[in-house]
Design an enzyme around this catalytic site. Structure first.
Site, PDB file in Angstrom:
ATOM      1  N   HIS A 297      41.493  45.111  31.820  1.00 15.74           N
ATOM      2  CA  HIS A 297      41.980  46.533  32.050  1.00 15.74           C
ATOM      3  C   HIS A 297      43.268  46.424  32.703  1.00 15.74           C
ATOM      4  O   HIS A 297      43.330  45.770  33.547  1.00 15.74           O
ATOM      5  CB  HIS A 297      40.795  47.340  32.683  1.00 15.74           C
ATOM      6  CG  HIS A 297      40.529  46.985  33.927  1.00 15.74           C
ATOM      7  ND1 HIS A 297      41.403  47.485  35.017  1.00 15.74           N
ATOM      8  CD2 HIS A 297      39.333  46.424  34.649  1.00 15.74           C
ATOM      9  CE1 HIS A 297      40.783  47.028  36.105  1.00 15.74           C
ATOM     10  NE2 HIS A 297      39.620  46.581  35.962  1.00 15.74           N
ATOM     11  N   ASP A 309      42.143  42.170  40.265  1.00 14.84           N
ATOM     12  CA  ASP A 309      41.487  43.291  39.632  1.00 14.84           C
ATOM     13  C   ASP A 309      42.233  44.343  39.047  1.00 14.84           C
ATOM     14  O   ASP A 309      42.549  45.408  39.850  1.00 14.84           O
ATOM     15  CB  ASP A 309      40.204  43.938  40.410  1.00 14.84           C
ATOM     16  CG  ASP A 309      39.612  45.001  39.761  1.00 14.84           C
ATOM     17  OD1 ASP A 309      39.471  44.748  38.518  1.00 14.84           O
ATOM     18  OD2 ASP A 309      39.161  45.977  40.443  1.00 14.84           O
ATOM     19  N   GLU A 343      39.828  51.807  33.240  1.00 12.39           N
ATOM     20  CA  GLU A 343      38.520  51.285  33.671  1.00 12.39           C
ATOM     21  C   GLU A 343      38.079  51.696  34.673  1.00 12.39           C
ATOM     22  O   GLU A 343      36.884  52.078  34.957  1.00 12.39           O
ATOM     23  CB  GLU A 343      38.534  49.839  33.408  1.00 12.39           C
ATOM     24  CG  GLU A 343      37.192  48.909  33.583  1.00 12.39           C
ATOM     25  CD  GLU A 343      37.093  48.861  34.890  1.00 12.39           C
ATOM     26  OE1 GLU A 343      35.718  48.202  35.126  1.00 12.39           O
ATOM     27  OE2 GLU A 343      37.741  48.899  35.860  1.00 12.39           O
ATOM     28  N   ASP A 371      37.332  40.427  33.959  1.00 12.76           N
ATOM     29  CA  ASP A 371      37.453  41.385  35.014  1.00 12.76           C
ATOM     30  C   ASP A 371      36.694  40.985  36.136  1.00 12.76           C
ATOM     31  O   ASP A 371      35.776  41.795  36.815  1.00 12.76           O
ATOM     32  CB  ASP A 371      36.962  42.778  34.506  1.00 12.76           C
ATOM     33  CG  ASP A 371      37.263  44.006  35.371  1.00 12.76           C
ATOM     34  OD1 ASP A 371      38.274  43.455  36.291  1.00 12.76           O
ATOM     35  OD2 ASP A 371      36.512  45.034  35.157  1.00 12.76           O
TER      36      ASP A 371
END
Length: 480
Positions: A297, A309, A343, A371
């Site tokens: 993402h 992240d 996301e 992820d």
């Protein structure tokens, strides 16, 4: 499962070591008997990919470029738009055969300038600020904040039992991350419902605000944000997370007697905004209509760099195609990289992809998502049925050489999960998770927390499995 992994690892160790000199020249020949040709070919390809990534990989370069161009990438923001343009240019530079922007409509929330959790009683701590971040999606407080007594709640059962005491108070959800669990993702799963459900459940009992202990594995002064939810028909109350160090202090104060605090947030919602998934294809040589998706993402929270992240996942995905092109390993099937938008607070990009590609999901033979950060690779989890699971374990076996060949049932990824109903076998990349929740959703998730070597190893592991699935003579068996 650990025993079976070790057994399988022992079975492939000698033939792989015998082959690595052919591809890399890094390990001396110990006189092992050569394996069957098919195994030898797979091991040689794996060795080439791993060696190329370690010696000449560009995963860290992708990540550094992304966080420089767009460190804050929350959906609907200028940073998210900058990230989309960055990804389009990066795919073009790498040499994808096709690059396109696929539209989606995303929510647009802004944190605002004021985030304050301030103690107002007892007198000994009046005016002390507790480090905090508004939870994603929170409504604002009234100007000047909400001041009320704190009631500490550690479980949903306790909230139900004490519901008569909650009205007019600020609920402090203080259930900690369970550090006794070996998997930090299990620890996260055991505490994150306070963040996602807390504002709704507290409001049902008459609370005027919510503060949660950050869902984190480390005791430090970095609060963790993340999405909170509201429910139609239930009063929307402001919600914030305090750092684990602040939570330890608040726990001690509450244990000694009544505590009051002031919660002030000036978050705001805007109308939905247009955005894009960024999609790039490396076309297959024999069956280009059959597709293997590598997903991550592109959005991230508006604090830190989103380096783990999910900047690391984006770097992994891009590097898979760059490695295959660089090594002239174009597979039979198309490898498609999808950098999903939204996301973190909605999955709008994932839903748009599944909707817009509904007529070809029967030709998506596999999808994998990264992820979980850019740490040392440990293997993969999958929703694949027994037949496909056996194939994936065979294809990943050469990665036992870098301790990354395990494939076990488990969760896969939020974005690719939208393809599950169509029978697409899914997998999630599993790096070492020990440190992930020290950085996740914080100001501390910055480029310097990512090891270049670990990131390169992760990209190599994903590339080995993706190439093996995409180049296999028969497609991976579908889920029924």
């Amino acid at each position: 499962m650990l025993h079976s992994t070790r057994t399988r690892r022992a079975a492939v160790l000698v033939p792989i070591l015998a082959l690595i000199p052919v591809a890399t020249g890094l390990v001396p020949d110990r006189g092992a008997q050569p394996p069957e040709p098919a195994n030898r070919d797979a091991s040689e390809v794996a060795a080439r990919i791993v060696t190329a990534s370690l010696l000449d990989g560009q995963a860290y370069d992708h990540l550094a470029s992304l966080v420089a161009a767009a460190p804050h990438r929350l959906s609907g923001s200028p940073g998210a738009a900058a990230a989309v343009e960055w990804a389009r240019k990066r795919m073009t530079k790498i040499g994808f055969d096709e690059v396109r922007l696929e539209p989606c409509t995303v929510p647009h929330w802004e944190r605002g300038e004021v985030q304050s959790v301030r103690l107002t009683a007892p007198a000994s701590v009046t005016g002390v600020e507790l480090r905090c971040l508004a939870l994603g999606g929170s409504v604002p407080s009234p100007e000047g904040g909400i001041e009320a007594e704190v009631i500490a709640i550690s479980s949903w059962d306790e909230l139900a039992q004490r519901s008569a005491d909650v009205a007019g108070k600020i609920v402090y959800f203080n259930r900690p991350f369970d550090l006794a669990l070996r998997s930090t993702f299990e620890g996260y799963g055991g505490a994150v419902d306070q963040r996602s459900r807390g504002a709704v459940e507290a409001a049902k009992a008459g609370a005027v605000g919510v503060v949660i202990r950050s869902v984190a594995s480390a005791i430090d002064d970095f609060p963790h944000t993340g999405g909170t939810n509201y429910q139609d028909g239930v009063t929307r109350i402001p919600a914030a997370a305090i750092s684990t160090l602040a939570a330890e202090r608040l726990d001690a104060l509450v244990a000694r007697g009544p505590v009051r605090l002031n919660l002030e947030l000036d978050c705001r919602w805007h109308g939905d905004a247009p955005s894009f998934n960024v999609v790039g294809d490396l076309l297959g040589t024999e069956s280009p209509e059959e597709i293997v998706v590598v997903g991550a993402h592109l959005d991230g929270w508006d604090v830190g760099h989103g380096a783990h992240d999910d900047g690391s996942g984006c770097a992994h995905a891009l590097e898979v195609v760059r490695l295959l092109l660089d090594l002239d390993l174009r597979p039979r099937r198309t490898v498609r990289v999808v950098l999903f938008m939204n996301e973190e607070n909605g999955l709008a990009g994932a839903r748009a992809y599944a909707r817009d590609h509904a007529d070809e999901l029967d030709r998506h033979v596999f999808a994998i998502e990264s992820d979980r950060g850019g740490f040392t690779p440990r293997g993969f989890s999958t929703n694949a049925g027994d037949e496909a699971l056996a194939v994936l374990r065979e294809l990943a076996a050469p990665l036992d050489e870098i301790d990354a060949g395990s494939v076990d049932p488990g969760g896969t990824g939020a974005d690719i999960s939208q393809m599950a109903a169509s029978g697409v076998p899914l997998a999630g990349f599993l790096p070492d998770g020990a440190r992930y929740f020290a950085y996740h959703h914080t100001e501390n998730d910055t480029l310097d927390k990512v090891s270049e070597r670990e990131l390169r190893l992760g990209a190599a592991a994903i590339a080995v499995l993706v190439h093996a699935v995409a180049d296999r003579e028969q497609p991976l068996p579908r889920n029924r």
